[in-house]
Write a protein that holds these residues in place. Structure first.
Motif, PDB file in Angstrom:
ATOM      1  N   UNK A 163     102.105  59.564  58.860  1.00 55.92           N
ATOM      2  CA  UNK A 163     102.448  59.644  60.286  1.00 55.92           C
ATOM      3  C   UNK A 163     101.703  60.792  60.958  1.00 55.92           C
ATOM      4  N   UNK A 164     101.618  61.926  60.288  1.00 59.72           N
ATOM      5  CA  UNK A 164     100.918  63.082  60.855  1.00 59.72           C
ATOM      6  C   UNK A 164      99.420  62.823  60.963  1.00 59.72           C
ATOM      7  N   UNK A 165      98.849  62.196  59.943  1.00 58.31           N
ATOM      8  CA  UNK A 165      97.414  61.907  59.965  1.00 58.31           C
ATOM      9  C   UNK A 165      97.068  60.872  61.025  1.00 58.31           C
ATOM     10  N   UNK A 166      98.010  59.970  61.314  1.00 62.06           N
ATOM     11  CA  UNK A 166      97.759  58.908  62.297  1.00 62.06           C
ATOM     12  C   UNK A 166      97.722  59.427  63.728  1.00 62.06           C
ATOM     13  N   UNK A 167      98.216  60.661  63.949  1.00 64.45           N
ATOM     14  CA  UNK A 167      98.203  61.221  65.311  1.00 64.45           C
ATOM     15  C   UNK A 167      96.808  61.645  65.746  1.00 64.45           C
ATOM     16  N   UNK A 168      95.897  61.732  64.775  1.00 68.81           N
ATOM     17  CA  UNK A 168      94.548  62.230  65.038  1.00 68.81           C
ATOM     18  C   UNK A 168      93.544  61.153  64.637  1.00 68.81           C
ATOM     19  N   UNK A 169      92.443  61.079  65.373  1.00 72.09           N
ATOM     20  CA  UNK A 169      91.369  60.149  65.044  1.00 72.09           C
ATOM     21  C   UNK A 169      90.951  60.327  63.580  1.00 72.09           C
ATOM     22  N   UNK A 170      90.753  59.221  62.879  1.00 74.65           N
ATOM     23  CA  UNK A 170      90.452  59.288  61.442  1.00 74.65           C
ATOM     24  C   UNK A 170      89.185  60.079  61.161  1.00 74.65           C
ATOM     25  N   UNK A 171      88.172  59.918  62.003  1.00 70.48           N
ATOM     26  CA  UNK A 171      86.932  60.692  61.811  1.00 70.48           C
ATOM     27  C   UNK A 171      87.206  62.187  61.884  1.00 70.48           C
ATOM     28  N   UNK A 189     102.770  73.569  57.865  1.00 70.62           N
ATOM     29  CA  UNK A 189     104.106  73.287  58.401  1.00 70.62           C
ATOM     30  C   UNK A 189     104.125  71.963  59.168  1.00 70.62           C
ATOM     31  N   UNK A 190     105.276  71.326  59.236  1.00 67.19           N
ATOM     32  CA  UNK A 190     105.394  70.032  59.917  1.00 67.19           C
ATOM     33  C   UNK A 190     104.964  70.111  61.374  1.00 67.19           C
ATOM     34  N   UNK A 194      99.087  67.548  59.379  1.00 70.50           N
ATOM     35  CA  UNK A 194      97.887  67.510  58.551  1.00 70.50           C
ATOM     36  C   UNK A 194      96.623  67.197  59.344  1.00 70.50           C
ATOM     37  N   UNK A 195      96.761  66.505  60.438  1.00 72.14           N
ATOM     38  CA  UNK A 195      95.569  66.155  61.213  1.00 72.14           C
ATOM     39  C   UNK A 195      95.076  67.261  62.118  1.00 72.14           C
ATOM     40  N   UNK A 196      95.901  68.297  62.324  1.00 76.73           N
ATOM     41  CA  UNK A 196      95.501  69.376  63.219  1.00 76.73           C
ATOM     42  C   UNK A 196      95.562  68.946  64.676  1.00 76.73           C
ATOM     43  N   UNK A 197      94.863  69.688  65.523  1.00 78.00           N
ATOM     44  CA  UNK A 197      94.856  69.369  66.947  1.00 78.00           C
ATOM     45  C   UNK A 197      93.930  68.181  67.212  1.00 78.00           C
ATOM     46  N   UNK A 198      94.419  67.183  67.964  1.00 75.06           N
ATOM     47  CA  UNK A 198      93.643  65.959  68.160  1.00 75.06           C
ATOM     48  C   UNK A 198      92.254  66.176  68.752  1.00 75.06           C
ATOM     49  N   UNK A 199      92.117  67.129  69.640  1.00 75.61           N
ATOM     50  CA  UNK A 199      90.844  67.276  70.346  1.00 75.61           C
ATOM     51  C   UNK A 199      90.048  68.508  69.931  1.00 75.61           C
ATOM     52  N   UNK A 223      92.295  50.985  55.456  1.00 70.11           N
ATOM     53  CA  UNK A 223      93.259  51.099  54.358  1.00 70.11           C
ATOM     54  C   UNK A 223      94.395  52.066  54.637  1.00 70.11           C
ATOM     55  N   UNK A 224      94.169  53.033  55.547  1.00 69.04           N
ATOM     56  CA  UNK A 224      95.104  54.141  55.671  1.00 69.04           C
ATOM     57  C   UNK A 224      94.937  55.090  54.499  1.00 69.04           C
ATOM     58  N   UNK A 225      95.801  56.108  54.430  1.00 74.21           N
ATOM     59  CA  UNK A 225      95.683  57.151  53.409  1.00 74.21           C
ATOM     60  C   UNK A 225      96.721  57.014  52.288  1.00 74.21           C
TER      61      UNK A 225
END
Length: 318
Positions: A163-171, A189-190, A194-199, A223-225
């Motif tokens: 869910x956290x990784x999906x908030x950010x573009x996969x690239x 931390x939650x 894990x994806x960090x800041x989207x932009x 595939x997702x992660x």
């Protein structure tokens, strides 16, 4: 990459995608890590194939174009090593040179532990052999040492990391993982995610192109992660199942390569284990340890020529 042949091979109840450069010379099997694919070995495959070797790099179970069983219980060391033994059988190979990185290094250690008869010699990178602690489960130990925000601890809950990784573009996720040299990446931390800041802007190093990132991103978009994360979720199950191998040594010739900036090398206790006798005790045929200066975790992509030369310098002896 026109010279690389791609195929799907049925092994151990799944279909495994395999990239290969055919050759008449000795076969070399490459095992990738997370979040990577066979593609992370592109440079080494081309280098060694030019020297006559047959180079083989699968997408491991759960990654890329290889099948991804849904349950984390289907990602134990026995499943993944079983896939590779099945692959060798399907290709008609009694023995191979083995090269691993990150999770692929863990898998390589286990392949050598379970089936040393299939391995001529091993070149492993980044992740040192971890002997089984007979008393304490690994995740419990990690929580005690690093806290609940440690990334492996946080990966345990199904769906949360996805869910956290999906908030950010996969690239963007791929860029962050492959280029980060920040120890803070290990404790997330939650509220950070894990994806960090989207932009956030990530400048690519010279060794990683937008085309490289897009190859990974295209596959992980499909595939997702979860497949890759299931390796982490099977860690405690592995600990339970591998009790009979407590204390068993790695009995193949080994060369180990790690960067001095690799976060795994700088994990508490690892340097002492490598340099003060523990590594040699558990891996008695360890012949060489190479510490590459100024190099971080994704060593085979960051320093492709040097790593390729290190692999060749070792395997040509056999």
């Amino acid at each position: 990459m026109e010279t690389i042949k791609h195929s799907k091979i049925p092994v151990n109840g799944i279909n495994m995608h395999v990239a290969e450069i055919p050759g008449d010379g000795p076969p070399v099997l490459f095992l990738h890590g997370f979040p990577e694919l066979w593609y992370s070995w592109r440079h080494q495959m081309l280098y060694l194939s030019a020297l006559g070797y047959r180079t083989i790099a699968p997408d491991l179970r759960g990654f890329g174009d290889t099948d991804a069983p849904p349950s984390a219980a289907e990602y134990t060391a026995f499943h993944v090593v079983g896939d590779l033994v099945g692959l060798l059988d399907a290709l008609g190979l009694k023995q191979v040179f083995l090269v691993g990185h990150d999770w692929g290094a863990n898998v390589a250690w286990n392949l050598c532990l379970f089936r040393p008869d299939r391995i001529k010699a091993l070149v492993n990178t980044s992740v040192v052999f971890s002997p089984r602690n007979p008393v304490r489960k690994p995740i419990e130990s990690m929580r005690a040492m690093f806290g609940n925000d440690y990334y492996i601890c946080r990966f345990q809950q199904p769906g949360e990391a996805e869910e956290e990784l999906a908030r950010v573009d996969t690239a963007q996720v791929i860029k962050k993982f492959l280029t980060s040299r920040n120890p803070g990446l290990l404790c997330v931390p939650k509220e950070v995610g894990f994806g960090g800041k989207p932009n956030s802007k990530i400048t690519l190093p010279s060794w990683l192109s937008e085309d490289d990132v897009n190859y990974y991103a295209t596959k992980f978009n499909l595939t997702g992660f979860t497949g890759g994360l299931n390796y982490y979720r099977a860690i405690d199950l592995n600990w339970e199942l591998m009790a009979p191998w407590t204390g068993v040594q790695i009995k193949v010739p080994v060369k180990f390569i790690v960067g001095d900036l690799d976060l795994t090398y700088n994990t508490p206790g690892v340097k002492d284990f490598i340099h003060k006798g523990g590594f040699n005790k558990h891996v008695p045929f360890l012949q060489e340890v190479v510490i590459m200066e100024g190099v971080a975790h994704f060593i085979n992509q960051e320093k492709p020529q040097e790593v390729s030369e290190h692999i060749y310098d070792f395997i040509k002896k056999f």
